[in-house]
Design a protein around this motif. Structure first.
Motif, PDB file in Angstrom:
ATOM      1  N   TYR A  77      -0.751   6.666  14.119  1.00 20.34           N
ATOM      2  CA  TYR A  77      -1.664   6.075  13.127  1.00 20.34           C
ATOM      3  C   TYR A  77      -2.789   5.374  13.890  1.00 20.34           C
ATOM      4  N   ARG A 100      -5.738  -2.679   9.107  1.00 23.17           N
ATOM      5  CA  ARG A 100      -6.004  -2.952   7.689  1.00 23.17           C
ATOM      6  C   ARG A 100      -4.715  -2.744   6.895  1.00 23.17           C
ATOM      7  N   GLU A 101      -4.665  -3.370   5.728  1.00 26.92           N
ATOM      8  CA  GLU A 101      -3.453  -3.352   4.921  1.00 26.92           C
ATOM      9  C   GLU A 101      -2.964  -1.919   4.632  1.00 26.92           C
ATOM     10  N   LYS A 102      -3.920  -1.040   4.330  1.00 23.46           N
ATOM     11  CA  LYS A 102      -3.570   0.327   3.955  1.00 23.46           C
ATOM     12  C   LYS A 102      -2.761   1.037   5.038  1.00 23.46           C
ATOM     13  N   ALA A 103      -3.181   0.844   6.296  1.00 29.68           N
ATOM     14  CA  ALA A 103      -2.517   1.498   7.420  1.00 29.68           C
ATOM     15  C   ALA A 103      -1.056   1.047   7.484  1.00 29.68           C
ATOM     16  N   GLU A 104      -0.850  -0.231   7.169  1.00 32.05           N
ATOM     17  CA  GLU A 104       0.494  -0.788   7.236  1.00 32.05           C
ATOM     18  C   GLU A 104       1.374  -0.259   6.096  1.00 32.05           C
ATOM     19  N   GLU A 105       0.801  -0.196   4.896  1.00 31.26           N
ATOM     20  CA  GLU A 105       1.567   0.326   3.753  1.00 31.26           C
ATOM     21  C   GLU A 105       2.015   1.757   4.002  1.00 31.26           C
ATOM     22  N   LYS A 106       1.141   2.520   4.631  1.00 34.31           N
ATOM     23  CA  LYS A 106       1.436   3.916   4.940  1.00 34.31           C
ATOM     24  C   LYS A 106       2.702   4.041   5.795  1.00 34.31           C
ATOM     25  N   SER A 155       5.763   3.664   3.590  1.00 34.09           N
ATOM     26  CA  SER A 155       6.035   4.822   2.730  1.00 34.09           C
ATOM     27  C   SER A 155       6.497   6.016   3.572  1.00 34.09           C
ATOM     28  N   SER A 180     -10.233  -6.485   4.522  1.00 33.49           N
ATOM     29  CA  SER A 180      -8.816  -6.524   4.168  1.00 33.49           C
ATOM     30  C   SER A 180      -8.197  -7.740   4.843  1.00 33.49           C
ATOM     31  N   GLU A 230     -12.759  -7.348  -5.882  1.00 34.08           N
ATOM     32  CA  GLU A 230     -12.557  -5.967  -5.457  1.00 34.08           C
ATOM     33  C   GLU A 230     -13.681  -5.040  -5.937  1.00 34.08           C
TER      34      GLU A 230
END
Ligand code: 5AD
Ligand code: SF4
Length: 465
Positions: free
Chosen positions: A12, A53-59, A62, A340, A355
């Motif tokens: 990532y 960023r938050e998105k990278a972590e959520e990925k 999942s 973020s 947002e």
């Protein structure tokens, strides 16, 4: 005799992680691990994560759910979370996802063989968050695997800048520069293994100040040293901070032809008030002056940048200052993000921008950047340049490469030219790529009657792997 084991590494985030993943493969190779491109049936799965960023972590979480399903089919599978999420969250990951066997940070992966042994013996529970890049690079010295014609080389890690939005100083630690001799040795090895292009990597690569037998070498010194390596054709470096664009580095852009005329120089914002809140330690004018000096040094240099919109406190006027700066610089390419908030960073606690405001600004900025990128690509049409053909294209016989300015170039009828640096004439431009035809040697020398699209061209072999 060592039994072959299956390894899957998912990467990532940034190029530093791409480099680290390849080095992980290298340290695990002596144990019999061979990389494959899915988690299915793997003996070891490593998620080399990003925390920026938050998105990278959520990925990551999942994807962990999906890997768990693979583990249910093969109970001996080891699952590891490495990289910046590993460093930032440590044991918390095992609490949240108890099927994870190993957690480690970006400075600990040289210990992977030992971590794997421990994880097998103790049935998981391995956490390694060591913070000493010195030990890592010493331990890695002999395990670099080939990377092909375009290779990455880490010269510097960590960051002491502490921009108020950024987790890097916390996940990657303090600035560390590798000694010049170690870098040169690794570069020579990469070139022997077939590299024509080397991209020098660092979170703050131009802050490089490595040991050179008692004195200190700058990034310009590294570039000069590597440029002398026979067979190496292209040098790049990323990512830079404007404050560290020293005079010798600006100058070498004008004097070293192997240094490519493209620079990723993030500015984040065009507003002095926001730059101050971001703790960037410079103004918009300072940045524009660096750009002007680089252009004076290397007139055809092209730029890329990172931008953050919706940073706490950003007004409409601040945002317009960013658009103005973009119009002044004229970028060839750029990345832009909505702010973020990252846990533990200074700006995370400040009052956040709504947002929908962030969304609107991101769209306006990206529309402008897309226009500039398209204009830049269109300005390449009709020009002759070199492309390093490093990948297969989607179509039969098509190859993809990179121009000096990092544009993706696709050429057809080029099956036998994979891995070569060739002269091309650009025939078409799109938002994200160029179309080009291979120029024959004859045409390059101006010989009458040879056609650019001729399939029987001869191409100078720059390097014979
Ligand atoms: N929010 C949004 N973007 C960020 N970046 C770094 N931290 C954040 C954050 N908290 C962006 C910056 C940086 C790039 C690698 O990621 O633009 O240059
Ligand atoms: Fe993060 Fe700023 Fe360091 Fe870049 S310079 S890694 S944005 S703290």
């Amino acid at each position: 005799y060592i039994m072959t084991k299956k390894l899957y590494i998912k990467t990532y985030g940034c190029q530093m992680n791409v480099y680290d993943s390849r080095r992980m493969e290298g340290v695990l190779a002596p144990l019999g691990y061979r990389a494959q491109d899915s988690a299915e049936g793997a003996d070891l799965v490593i998620l080399n994560t990003c925390h920026i960023r938050e998105k990278a972590e959520e990925k990551v979480y999942s994807d962990l759910g999906r890997v768990r399903q693979e583990k249910e089919k093969k109970s001996s599978m080891l699952i590891a979370v490495g990289g910046c999420v590993g460093q930032a969250e440590g044991e918390e990951i095992i609490r949240r996802a108890p099927f994870v066997d190993m957690v480690f940070g970006p400075q600990s992966y040289h210990q992977l063989p030992e971590m794997v042994t421990r994880a097998i013996r103790d049935n998981g529970g391995v956490v390694e968050l060591d913070f000493a890049p010195e030990r890592k690079f010493d331990a890695l010295a002999e395990s670099a695997l080939p990377q092909g014609v375009s290779a990455f080389l880490s010269v510097q890690e960590g960051c002491d800048k502490f921009c108020s939005f950024c987790v890097v100083p916390y996940t990657r630690g303090a600035e560390y520069s590798r000694p010049l001799a170690a870098i040169e040795q690794e570069a020579r090895r990469l070139v022997d293994q077939g590299a024509l292009e080397i991209t020098l990597l660092g979170q703050n690569v131009n802050a490089y100040h490595g040991d050179n037998g008692g004195s200190t070498a700058s990034l310009a010194d590294v570039i000069a040293r590597l440029a002398a390596i026979h067979g190496l054709e292209r040098i790049r470096y990323t990512t830079s901070h404007p404050r560290d664009m020293s005079d010798d580095l600006i100058a070498i852009h004008g004097t070293e032809p192997k240094l490519m005329p493209f620079l990723h120089l993030p500015v984040q914002s065009g507003s002095d008030a926001i730059l101050k809140k971001m703790n960037r330690k410079h103004t918009a004018e300072f940045y524009l002056d660096i750009i002007a000096r680089l252009r004076a040094s290397r007139p055809d240099i092209a730029f890329s940048s990172d931008f953050i919109v919706g940073f706490p406190g950003e007004t409409e006027k601040d945002f317009e200052d960013t658009l103005t700066l973009v119009e002044q610089v004229k970028y060839a390419q750029a990345y832009s993000f909505k702010y973020s908030p990252r846990p533990g960073t200074p700006a995370a606690g400040d009052e956040q921008i709504a947002e929908d405001v962030k969304d609107g600004r991101l769209q306006r900025l990206q529309a402008l950047l897309r226009m500039q990128q398209t204009a830049f690509n269109e300005s390449s049409v009709g020009k002759t340049m070199q492309a390093l053909l490093d990948r297969d294209g989607k179509l039969e016989g098509q190859l993809l490469g990179k121009s000096p300015y990092m544009q993706s170039v696709h050429v057809r009828d080029a099956e036998n030219l994979r891995g070569q640096l060739v002269d091309v004439a650009v025939t078409g431009a799109y938002l994200n790529s160029l179309a080009a035809v291979i120029l024959s040697e004859g045409r390059k020398a101006g010989v009458e009657g040879s056609c650019a699209a001729d399939k029987n061209f001869s191409v100078r072999r720059v390097h014979s792997g």
